[in-house]
Design an enzyme around this catalytic site. Sequence first.
Site, mmCIF file in Angstrom:
data_model
loop_
_atom_site.group_PDB
_atom_site.id
_atom_site.type_symbol
_atom_site.label_atom_id
_atom_site.label_comp_id
_atom_site.label_asym_id
_atom_site.label_seq_id
_atom_site.Cartn_x
_atom_site.Cartn_y
_atom_site.Cartn_z
ATOM 1 N N CYS A 75 8.573 0.889 -3.544
ATOM 2 C CA CYS A 75 7.854 1.216 -2.322
ATOM 3 C C CYS A 75 6.363 1.184 -2.647
ATOM 4 O O CYS A 75 5.904 1.929 -3.520
ATOM 5 C CB CYS A 75 8.274 2.620 -1.884
ATOM 6 S SG CYS A 75 7.282 3.309 -0.567
ATOM 7 N N CYS A 186 3.841 -4.128 0.407
ATOM 8 C CA CYS A 186 4.879 -3.257 0.944
ATOM 9 C C CYS A 186 6.195 -3.963 0.662
ATOM 10 O O CYS A 186 6.321 -5.169 0.924
ATOM 11 C CB CYS A 186 4.665 -3.081 2.446
ATOM 12 S SG CYS A 186 6.069 -2.301 3.282
HETATM 13 N N1 DGL Z 1 8.685 -0.145 1.801
HETATM 14 C C1 DGL Z 1 7.659 0.806 1.777
HETATM 15 C C2 DGL Z 1 6.401 0.356 1.149
HETATM 16 O O1 DGL Z 1 6.500 -0.499 0.313
HETATM 17 C C3 DGL Z 1 7.615 1.851 2.838
HETATM 18 C C4 DGL Z 1 7.268 1.406 4.223
HETATM 19 C C5 DGL Z 1 7.204 2.630 5.128
HETATM 20 O O2 DGL Z 1 8.136 3.434 5.077
HETATM 21 O O3 DGL Z 1 6.184 2.772 5.815
HETATM 22 O O4 DGL Z 1 5.340 0.819 1.403
#
Ligand code: DGL
Length: 273
Positions: A75, A186
Site C-alpha cells: 500500500c 498506489c
Molecule cells: N492501495 C493503497 C495505496 O497504495 C490504498 C488506497 C486507499 O485505500 O486509498 O495507497
Amino acid sequence: MEFKYPLGIIDSGIGGLSVVNAVRALLPAEDIIYVADPLHFPYGEKSREELVEIVKPIIGYLSQHRKAKLIITACGTLSSVCLPDLAQLISIPIMGIVQSACQEAARVTRQGKIGVLATRATVKAGAFGQTLKGINPGLEVIEEAWPEFVAAVEKGEFNSPEWRVQIKNRLISLKDRGVDTLIMGCTHFSLISWFFQELGGRELQVVDPAWACAQEVKNKLYSEEKRSSSSGKLSILVRGDGFSFQESLDNLSFHLKEKVSLFPVDLGVNISV
Ligand code: DGL
C-alpha cells in the site's frame, strides 16, 4: 534453512494483490496471508494517526497469532505515511513499496523526470519525492493524487470508455511536462499497471512497485536464510464486507485473467481484529 512461517501482506482493498501476485511468481513456495481492510477504505483519505490506529490490530494479528515472518505494506499510503510508526509496534520486520520502486524508477528514467500517481495522503507525505531525491538529487519529481480512480479500481470498474479518456488525458498532461517514467504510487494502480502502459505508449515507462518490492522480499529472505519450502498457500482475509470484496475480485478477475494468476484463492474468511 527452512523457515516455514507465512508472509503477511496488507492493504485497504484489492490493490495489494499486485504485490501478492509478484511475490507468488518470484517465491512460489511461500505461504501468504493477505489482509484486505475494505472496512476502512480509503486509506488515502486518512491521517497518519488514524492509519496507525486502524492498522495496529492487523499487524498485531499477523505477527502474534499467525506468526508471520515478515509483513509487507502493499500500500503506497501506509508505506509513505506511517511505516516507521508501524515498525515500532511489532518485533518482526515490516517493509513497504516506496524504496524499491524509487530505485527502479531512478534506474530506468532517461530524462530524469519522474511522475508518481498515488493517493492524497501519499502525495502529502511526499515520501516518493524524498526517496527519489535521496537516490539522485538531480531527479525531478511530479506527484499527483487521484483518489477518484483509486475508488473505481477498488470496485473493479476501471476499464470503461470514460475512464480510458481520463487516463489518457492525465498521461498526456504528464508527458507534456517532460515525465518519461511513471511510478504507480498506489497499489490499486499497480494492479492495472499494464493498462497504464498500454494507454501511455512507448514514450512512457510505467514502473510497477509490485515487482520491485517482490524482488526486495526475495533478496531479504535469501540473504537472511528465511525461505520456506511450503506449498505456497494464499489466504485472503477480509476485514469488513467480504461480499463486496468478492464482487470486486470477480469484476477484476474478468480483466486480469491473462495478466495475473491470483485465482482461485482461498477467500472468504472474515476477520474481526
Ligand atoms: N492501495 C493503497 C495505496 O497504495 C490504498 C488506497 C486507499 O485505500 O486509498 O495507497
